[in-house]
Design an enzyme around this catalytic site. Structure first.
Site, short mmCIF file in Angstrom:
data_model
loop_
_atom_site.label_atom_id
_atom_site.label_comp_id
_atom_site.label_asym_id
_atom_site.label_seq_id
_atom_site.Cartn_x
_atom_site.Cartn_y
_atom_site.Cartn_z
N GLU A 49 0.83 -1.21 0.00
CA GLU A 49 0.00 0.00 0.00
C GLU A 49 0.86 1.26 0.00
O GLU A 49 0.54 2.25 -0.69
CB GLU A 49 -0.92 0.00 1.24
CG GLU A 49 -1.89 -1.17 1.29
CD GLU A 49 -1.33 -2.38 2.03
OE1 GLU A 49 -2.14 -3.11 2.62
OE2 GLU A 49 -0.10 -2.58 2.01
N CYS A 84 -0.28 0.42 7.57
CA CYS A 84 -0.72 0.78 6.22
C CYS A 84 -2.12 1.39 6.23
O CYS A 84 -2.42 2.27 5.41
CB CYS A 84 -0.68 -0.44 5.31
SG CYS A 84 0.99 -1.01 4.93
N TRP A 170 21.77 -37.60 -15.08
CA TRP A 170 20.58 -36.83 -14.77
C TRP A 170 19.39 -37.63 -15.26
O TRP A 170 19.37 -38.05 -16.43
CB TRP A 170 20.61 -35.45 -15.44
CG TRP A 170 21.69 -34.57 -14.96
CD1 TRP A 170 22.87 -34.32 -15.57
CD2 TRP A 170 21.68 -33.80 -13.75
NE1 TRP A 170 23.60 -33.43 -14.84
CE2 TRP A 170 22.89 -33.10 -13.70
CE3 TRP A 170 20.77 -33.64 -12.70
CZ2 TRP A 170 23.21 -32.26 -12.64
CZ3 TRP A 170 21.09 -32.81 -11.66
CH2 TRP A 170 22.29 -32.13 -11.64
#
Length: 376
Positions: A49, A84, A170
Site C-alpha cells: 500500500e 498501512c 541426470w
C-alpha cells in the site's frame, strides 16, 4: 481488473519479502484511472500500500477519494514500518477492496475496523482464491505455526530417483531442472538430509537471476556427518551476502558410559566445531522429530519450505502427513531396479489409503512431465 493487477504485483517478488506476505496494491482515482501500484518490498521496506501511494505521489496524482485494491488486509500495527491502514486514511482513500482478511493475530480484522472507523468503505472477498494461492506460505504459517511444505522429486516413470549404485545425474531434463530452480526461488528455506549431502554433494542453491538473497539451507544431521569440504559451504565462501546454514542436531548431554562412547562424542563435537567455523548454525533439536523441525522453521519466519531429499526423509515427511504439496518431475524413461522416490510403510489394503491426494496441475516441461499434487 484492478485486483487482477494487484495480484500480478503480489506475485512479482513473493520469494523476497518474507517473512512478510506477498501483497500487491493498486490505487484507482474516482475517474477510474490507475494512479499507483506496488508490491511489498524486502523486510524493512515499504509494504504494497505504501509503495502504491509513493508511486502515485511520484507521478503527481491526487489520492483523495481513490479506491485501494489490495490482496490482503492492510496492516494496523507498528512493526518495522508504520500501519498501512493509517497511511491510506491519511491519503484520503475513500474505499478499500481487499481479497482476504489477514490471519496474523496482530492484524486479523483490526485493519478493516480502523478503516471503517475512519469512514472508509471496506469490501472483502474479491479474488480470494487467487490471493490465497499467492500468499499460501504466509497464510499457512499464520494459521498453523508451520511453513507450507513443498516436496520436489525427479523420477523415472517407474518411480526411481537413482540407480541401485546411487547414480542419479541426470534422470530429468535441463528444462525440468531449470523449472525446479524457480520453485526453489519461491521458498525461504530448502530442507535436506545428511544422506543427500553425502551421496550427491549438491550446492542446493538458487541459480537464477534472483532472488536478492539465497534461501536458508536446513540440514538434518544427527551425528554431524556432513564433510567440512561439502559444496554447500562454497557458496558462502564466494558471496558477500552468505546464506543461512541451519543444522538440526541433538545436544549431547548424557555422560559417556564407556571410552568408546566418549571418543564418539568427542568426534561429533569436533566435527560440529568444524562446520560451525564454516558458518553452520547449530539448532539444538532432534532432527527425527520432523514436526518440531517445522515448528522451529515457522518461528524463524519461513513461509514456504522446499524439500529436496532422499527417499528416507521424503518418506518420513509423507507418511507423517507433513507435506502440503508434491512437485514431481517424471522423465519419459524406465530405469528398472533402483532407489524409490520415497520409503513408505507397507499397505495391507487399498480401501483406506493413509492420505488422499489430488492432482492440481500437469504440465509438459521440456520432454518431462511436471505433476503437482496437494492433500485433499
Amino acid at each position: 481488473m484492478a485486483l487482477a493487477v494487484a495480484l500480478a504485483q503480489a506475485a512479482l517478488d513473493r520469494g523476497d519479502c518474507a517473512p512478510n506476505p506477498a501483497v500487491g496494491a493498486v490505487l484507482v482515482n474516482p475517474q477510474g484511472q490507475v494512479i499507483g501500484q506496488g508490491q511489498t518490498q524486502a523486510p524493512g521496506g515499504a509494504h504494497a500500500e505504501i509503495r502504491a501511494l509513493q508511486d502515485a505521489a511520484e507521478h503527481g496524482h491526487d489520492t483523495q477519494g481513490a479506491t485501494a485494491y489490495v490482496t490482503l488486509e492492510p496492516c494496523s500495527h507498528q512493526g518495522r514500518t508504520g500501519p498501512c491502514c493509517d497511511a491510506l486514511i491519511a491519503a484520503g482513500v475513500h474505499r478499500v477492496v481487499a481479497s482476504l482478511q489477514d490471519p496474523n493475530p496482530l492484524v486479523s480484522g483490526q485493519g478493516f475496523a480502523k478503516l471503517r472507523a475512519a469512514g472508509v468503505e471496506v469490501q472483502i472477498g474479491d479474488h480470494a482464491a487467487e490471493a490465497e494461492e499467492i500468499q499460501r506460505g504466509f497464510l499457512t504459517r499464520m494459521r498453523t505455526g508451520r511453513p507450507w511444505v513443498r516436496c520436489k522429486v525427479g523420477a523415472s516413470l517407474d518411480g526411481r530417483t537413482a540407480l541401485n549404485n546411487g547414480v542419479s545425474q541426470w534422470i530429468t531434463s535441463p528444462e525440468a531442472r531449470a523449472d525446479g530452480q524457480l520453485w526453489r526461488a519461491r521458498a525461504q528455506a530448502i530442507l535436506t538430509g545428511v544422506g543427500t549431502i553425502l551421496g550427491d554433494d549438491p550446492l542446493l542453491n538458487v541459480r537464477t537471476n534472483g532472488p536478492r538473497t539465497q534461501p536458508a539451507l536446513v540440514v538434518l544431521d544427527r551425528a554431524w556427518r556432513t564433510p567440512a569440504d561439502a559444496k554447500i559451504f562454497t557458496l558462502n565462501a564466494q558471496s558477500a551476502a552468505p546464506r543461512s546454514l541451519w543444522f538440526f542436531a541433538p545436544e549431547v548431554t548424557n555422560k559417556p558410559e564407556s571410552p568408546q562412547e566418549e571418543t564418539a562424542r568427542d568426534s561429533r563435537a569436533h566435527r560440529a566445531s568444524l562446520l560451525q567455523a564454516k558458518g553452520a548454525e547449530w539448532v539444538k533439536a532432534d532432527p527425527s522429530d520432523l514436526g518440531a523441525v517445522l515448528d522451529e522453521l515457522g518461528r524463524r519466519g519461513i513461509n514456504e519450505l522446499h524439500v529436496e531429499a532422499g527417499a528416507t526423509l521424503t518418506g518420513a515427511l509423507l507418511s507423517g502427513g507433513l507435506v502440503d504439496e508434491v512437485l514431481l518431475y517424471l522423465a519419459p524413461t524406465f530405469l528398472g531396479p533402483g532407489r524409490p522416490l520415497a520409503e513408505l510403510p507397507e499397505l495391507t489394503q487399498l480401501s483406506k489409503p493413509p492420505s488422499a491426494w489430488q492432482f492440481i496441475e500437469t504440465k509438459a516441461v521440456g520432454p518431462d512431465l511436471r505433476i503437482r499434487l496437494r492433500r485433499r
